[in-house]
Design a protein around this motif. Structure first.
Motif, PDB file in Angstrom:
ATOM      1  N   GLY A   1       0.804  -1.213   0.000  1.00 55.27           N
ATOM      2  CA  GLY A   1       0.000   0.000   0.000  1.00 55.27           C
ATOM      3  C   GLY A   1       0.839   1.266   0.000  1.00 55.27           C
ATOM      4  N   ASP A   2       2.030   1.217   0.555  1.00 59.58           N
ATOM      5  CA  ASP A   2       2.938   2.366   0.619  1.00 59.58           C
ATOM      6  C   ASP A   2       4.374   1.848   0.568  1.00 59.58           C
ATOM      7  OD1 ASP A   2       4.048   4.863   0.910  1.00 59.58           O
ATOM      8  OD2 ASP A   2       3.512   5.075   3.016  1.00 59.58           O
ATOM      9  N   PRO A   3       4.803   1.307  -0.578  1.00 64.30           N
ATOM     10  CA  PRO A   3       6.111   0.639  -0.644  1.00 64.30           C
ATOM     11  C   PRO A   3       7.318   1.532  -0.375  1.00 64.30           C
ATOM     12  CG  PRO A   3       5.140   0.844  -2.817  1.00 64.30           C
ATOM     13  CD  PRO A   3       4.102   1.287  -1.841  1.00 64.30           C
ATOM     14  N   ARG A   4       7.174   2.834  -0.515  1.00 63.32           N
ATOM     15  CA  ARG A   4       8.299   3.726  -0.231  1.00 63.32           C
ATOM     16  C   ARG A   4       8.176   4.346   1.161  1.00 63.32           C
ATOM     17  NH1 ARG A   4      10.850   3.473  -4.881  1.00 63.32           N
ATOM     18  NH2 ARG A   4       9.913   3.920  -6.866  1.00 63.32           N
ATOM     19  N   GLY A   5       7.152   3.948   1.897  1.00 59.91           N
ATOM     20  CA  GLY A   5       6.937   4.454   3.252  1.00 59.91           C
ATOM     21  C   GLY A   5       7.837   3.746   4.234  1.00 59.91           C
ATOM     22  N   ALA A   6       7.255   3.088   5.178  1.00 60.37           N
ATOM     23  CA  ALA A   6       8.025   2.388   6.212  1.00 60.37           C
ATOM     24  C   ALA A   6       8.670   1.126   5.638  1.00 60.37           C
ATOM     25  CB  ALA A   6       7.123   2.022   7.371  1.00 60.37           C
ATOM     26  N   ILE A   7       9.951   1.002   5.843  1.00 60.61           N
ATOM     27  CA  ILE A   7      10.695  -0.183   5.428  1.00 60.61           C
ATOM     28  C   ILE A   7      11.379  -0.750   6.663  1.00 60.61           C
ATOM     29  CG2 ILE A   7      12.597  -1.090   4.036  1.00 60.61           C
ATOM     30  CD1 ILE A   7      11.982   1.132   1.996  1.00 60.61           C
ATOM     31  N   LEU A   8      11.063  -1.995   6.968  1.00 64.84           N
ATOM     32  CA  LEU A   8      11.686  -2.691   8.088  1.00 64.84           C
ATOM     33  C   LEU A   8      12.943  -3.387   7.569  1.00 64.84           C
ATOM     34  CD1 LEU A   8      11.555  -3.884  10.992  1.00 64.84           C
ATOM     35  CD2 LEU A   8      10.316  -5.798   9.976  1.00 64.84           C
TER      36      LEU A   8
END
Length: 61
Positions: A33-40
Motif C-alpha cells: 500500500g505504501d512501498p516507499r513508506g516504512a521499510i523494516l
C-alpha cells in the motif's frame, strides 16, 4: 544499490501484500500500500527467528 522487491507468493491480486528485498547481510520488508513508506530492515537470523515463531503459533498447524 536499489533493492529488487519481490511480492509474497501468498498474496492474491489486489490485496495488500508484503514485499521483500534481500542483500547478503540484510532483509528489507515493506507493505504494498505504501512501498516507499516504512521499510523494516533486519538481519537474516532475526528474520528467521520471526518466521519460526510465526509458524509455531499458526493455528492451521
Amino acid at each position: 544499490m536499489t533493492p529488487h522487491w519481490q511480492k509474497s507468493s501468498y498474496c492474491s491480486e489486489g490485496a495488500s501484500c508484503i514485499h521483500i528485498a534481500t542483500t547478503p547481510h540484510t532483509i528489507h520488508l515493506t507493505e504494498s500500500g505504501d512501498p516507499r513508506g516504512a521499510i523494516l530492515t533486519t538481519a537474516p537470523a532475526t528474520f528467521r527467528t520471526l518466521l519460526t515463531t510465526l509458524k509455531k503459533d499458526d493455528p492451521r498447524g
